[in-house]
Design an enzyme around this catalytic site. Structure first.
Site, PDB file in Angstrom:
ATOM      1  N   ARG A  73       0.976  -9.233   6.653  1.00 59.69           N
ATOM      2  CA  ARG A  73       2.413  -9.050   6.390  1.00 59.69           C
ATOM      3  C   ARG A  73       2.816  -7.650   6.822  1.00 59.69           C
ATOM      4  O   ARG A  73       2.263  -6.669   6.341  1.00 59.69           O
ATOM      5  CB  ARG A  73       2.751  -9.251   4.915  1.00 59.69           C
TER       6      ARG A  73
ATOM      7  N   GLU B 221       4.610  -0.405   6.479  1.00 58.89           N
ATOM      8  CA  GLU B 221       3.147  -0.524   6.561  1.00 58.89           C
ATOM      9  C   GLU B 221       2.792  -1.902   7.093  1.00 58.89           C
ATOM     10  O   GLU B 221       3.636  -2.803   7.145  1.00 58.89           O
ATOM     11  CB  GLU B 221       2.500  -0.312   5.187  1.00 58.89           C
TER      12      GLU B 221
ATOM     13  N   ASN C 136       0.041  -4.887   6.286  1.00 59.91           N
ATOM     14  CA  ASN C 136      -0.995  -5.338   5.339  1.00 59.91           C
ATOM     15  C   ASN C 136      -1.937  -6.332   6.000  1.00 59.91           C
ATOM     16  O   ASN C 136      -1.489  -7.348   6.535  1.00 59.91           O
ATOM     17  CB  ASN C 136      -0.330  -6.001   4.134  1.00 59.91           C
TER      18      ASN C 136
ATOM     19  N   SER D 265       0.553 -10.422  -0.200  1.00 57.80           N
ATOM     20  CA  SER D 265       0.926 -11.252  -1.350  1.00 57.80           C
ATOM     21  C   SER D 265       2.270 -11.942  -1.170  1.00 57.80           C
ATOM     22  O   SER D 265       3.036 -11.614  -0.270  1.00 57.80           O
ATOM     23  CB  SER D 265       0.944 -10.398  -2.621  1.00 57.80           C
TER      24      SER D 265
ATOM     25  N   LYS E 150      -3.505   3.073   5.996  1.00 57.91           N
ATOM     26  CA  LYS E 150      -2.387   3.922   6.419  1.00 57.91           C
ATOM     27  C   LYS E 150      -2.827   4.926   7.487  1.00 57.91           C
ATOM     28  O   LYS E 150      -2.049   5.312   8.355  1.00 57.91           O
ATOM     29  CB  LYS E 150      -1.796   4.655   5.211  1.00 57.91           C
TER      30      LYS E 150
ATOM     31  N   LYS F 206       1.163   9.452   1.526  1.00 56.23           N
ATOM     32  CA  LYS F 206       0.465   8.203   1.159  1.00 56.23           C
ATOM     33  C   LYS F 206      -1.051   8.368   1.212  1.00 56.23           C
ATOM     34  O   LYS F 206      -1.591   8.818   2.226  1.00 56.23           O
ATOM     35  CB  LYS F 206       0.842   7.091   2.138  1.00 56.23           C
TER      36      LYS F 206
ATOM     37  N   GLU G 123      -3.690   0.398  -1.671  1.00 58.59           N
ATOM     38  CA  GLU G 123      -2.819  -0.762  -1.579  1.00 58.59           C
ATOM     39  C   GLU G 123      -2.343  -1.160  -2.965  1.00 58.59           C
ATOM     40  O   GLU G 123      -2.970  -0.810  -3.966  1.00 58.59           O
ATOM     41  CB  GLU G 123      -3.585  -1.953  -0.978  1.00 58.59           C
ATOM     42  N   GLY G 124      -1.257  -1.908  -2.998  1.00 58.90           N
ATOM     43  CA  GLY G 124      -0.836  -2.517  -4.259  1.00 58.90           C
ATOM     44  C   GLY G 124       0.328  -1.819  -4.933  1.00 58.90           C
ATOM     45  O   GLY G 124       0.770  -2.226  -6.000  1.00 58.90           O
TER      46      GLY G 124
ATOM     47  N   ARG H  79      12.063  -7.980  -0.532  1.00 56.98           N
ATOM     48  CA  ARG H  79      11.950  -7.390  -1.873  1.00 56.98           C
ATOM     49  C   ARG H  79      13.075  -6.382  -2.047  1.00 56.98           C
ATOM     50  O   ARG H  79      13.388  -5.634  -1.136  1.00 56.98           O
ATOM     51  CB  ARG H  79      10.600  -6.702  -2.060  1.00 56.98           C
TER      52      ARG H  79
END
Ligand code: ADP
Ligand code: MG
Ligand code: MG
Length: 475
Positions: free
Chosen positions: A144, A160, A162, A167, A310, A364, A368-369, A451
């Site tokens: 993603r 970024e 992923n 998710s 990253k 950064k 992740e998350g 989002r």
């Protein structure tokens, strides 16, 4: 109990809602729509585990709450939507090419490794695979790529990429459906057309990619294994993918942490393993190594995982680096157009500017998350203390241009309550890539995740509690 009254936010509205602005409902309509949306979510599995309820992260069906969502899809220009969608197969190809360059990955992350033990452990697994000349003939990526639309420059810029545990392929599809459903009912009142919410195929396309990978492995008694966290409030998103997969392919599935049951595993799909918390002991690292050594198709392999860091994102943005991996000049130009400013922390000019104007930057780490980045005044403080230390510590981080999307009014619904606020959005485009030796079996854009979060919030994760799930309304 009057659920309509109870669902009203207790917060004073900051913005006056007027009935005659297209797309913005008057508050009595908001009440009705929120109620309908809550019912729809409950009936259609747009749910997450409720952290307040014991066992809600371990036992399905216990302690469910609707996933946080935005009441209406956010307006998004069609041209940017097309641009983001077009980038998906190019990024997929790039990830695959970079993953094959073990030296590039090791070199780019060599200094990060010295100060970041977690990334170091991942690199150790990668080195071991290089030592034994391990090749992955069948490679599966479920990715993603996340973007924000910068208000000032009007550029779609990548946040970024992923490569592990991307998710919400399950729940994002449901939010698109929820919004279409609401607009089918209330669209006339709002002056909105449900057909302008693009259909979302993330869950079925990801399932298709997993199924095709399994097929490519060519062992009809082999399993697809989902590696999940032992406690996961986002389990329903994973179960959606699992359920759709079972529907299209009648093969055996295991949903346990590294449970093999004496059967061959064809595909290992990681929805865990991206955070140091997922490796509480040596046993988890040994398991990851074992999986990597095995003949199973890993989603992601250790190389794909590392490409998603990253640091690699920042290295790929340097001049002439994309050219090492891709041949097509148009593709390279398209990728570069979406790169925000990215720097390593030994770039003294960038460091100086960031200390002077910390609000224009984000720091950064390789995590992740959500919830790990550094913003605002903390940017300056962090840079000063890293400089004073004079050690290698700064290599754990990258510096990034902060992107400022234009805010617009949104109705955010969480735990049955709604609030209206100025909000900004981040668009994720899912991509699936499956390759068997020289044959590219799948390389597609596979749907989207929007989002939305209040514009005053820095971070953006839904699971981390900052953002809500959303969809898009093409303009
Ligand atoms: P993670 O892998 O933890 O999701 P991200 O790079 O996506 O890390 O950062 C988390 C969140 O921080 C994003 O969802 C976004 O809301 C915000 N963010 C990250 N980078 C930027 C940026 N350059 N400008 C503005 N916001 C950002
Ligand atoms: Mg990420
Ligand atoms: Mg992110």
């Amino acid at each position: 109990m009057d659920p309509l009254r109870d669902s009203k936010s207790t917060e004073e509205p900051e913005i006056e809602i007027t009935a005659d602005v297209p797309g913005i409902p008057p508050s009595d309509l908001v009440e009705k729509m929120v109620y309908d949306a809550l019912v729809w979510s409950s009936l259609h599995g747009l749910v997450v585990g409720d952290k307040r309820v014991q066992n809600s992260g371990t036992v399905p069906g216990v302690g469910l709450v609707h996933a946080p969502f935005s009441l209406l899809p956010v307006s998004f220009p069609k041209s940017y939507w097309r641009q983001a969608s077009e980038l998906a197969p190019i990024f997929n190809e790039l990830v695959d090419r970079v993953s094959l360059d073990g030296t590039f990955l090791q070199d780019s992350l060599s200094r990060t490794k010295m100060v970041d033990a977690f990334t170091g452990r991942l690199l150790d697994i990668h080195s071991k695979m290089l030592e034994i000349n391990k090749t992955e003939d069948i490679r599966l990526g479920l990715h993603r790529s996340d973007y924000m639309l910068d208000g000032e420059t009007k550029l779609l810029l990548q946040i970024e990429f992923n490569t592990i545990s991307s998710s919400f392929p399950g729940l994002s599809c449901l939010v698109s459906e929820l919004h279409r459903n609401l607009l089918n009912h209330y669209g006339k009142d709002l002056g909105l057309d449900s057909k302008r919410v693009p259909g979302n195929t993330a869950v079925s396309r990801f399932a298709e990619a997993l199924a095709k990978a399994w097929n490519e492995y060519n062992n009809s008694s082999a399993l697809v294994m989902f590696v999940v966290q032992s406690e996961e409030c986002n389990m329903y998103d994973q179960h959606w993918l699992c359920a759709v997969l079972k529907e299209i392919y009648p093969f055996a599935m295991d949903f346990f942490f590294l449970y093999l049951d004496g059967k061959t595993v064809a595909v290992v799909y990681f929805r865990a393993g991206y955070s140091p918390n997922d490796y509480p002991s040596e046993a988890e690292w040994e398991a990851r190594l074992l999986i990597e050594k095995s003949s199973a198709i890993k989603c992601p392999s250790i190389s794909y995982h590392l490409v998603g860091t990253k640091k690699i994102q920042q290295e790929l943005s340097k001049p002439n680096v994309l050219e090492r991996f891709l041949d097509n000049a148009d593709d390279i130009a398209k990728l570069r157009r979406c790169f925000a400013g990215l720097w390593s922390l030994d770039d003294l000019d960038a460091m100086k500017t960031a200390m002077e104007k910390p609000d224009l930057f984000v720091i950064k780490p390789q995590r992740e998350g959500g919830g790990n980045n550094i913003y605002g005044d903390s940017v300056r403080e962090t840079l000063i203390s890293l400089q004073q230390e004079g050690s290698e510590e700064h290599s754990a981080y990258i510096l990034m241009q902060r992107i400022f999307p234009t805010a617009s009014l949104a109705f955010l619904v969480r735990e049955g309550l709604w609030l209206q606020d100025n909000a900004i959005s981040e668009l994720g485009i899912y991509g699936a890539y499956l390759r068997s030796n020289d044959k590219v079996i799948m390389n597609d854009q596979c749907g989207y995740l929007m989002r939305t979060k209040v514009s005053s919030s820095n971070e953006g994760g839904v699971a981390a509690g900052f953002a809500v799930l959303d969809s898009i309304y093409l303009t």
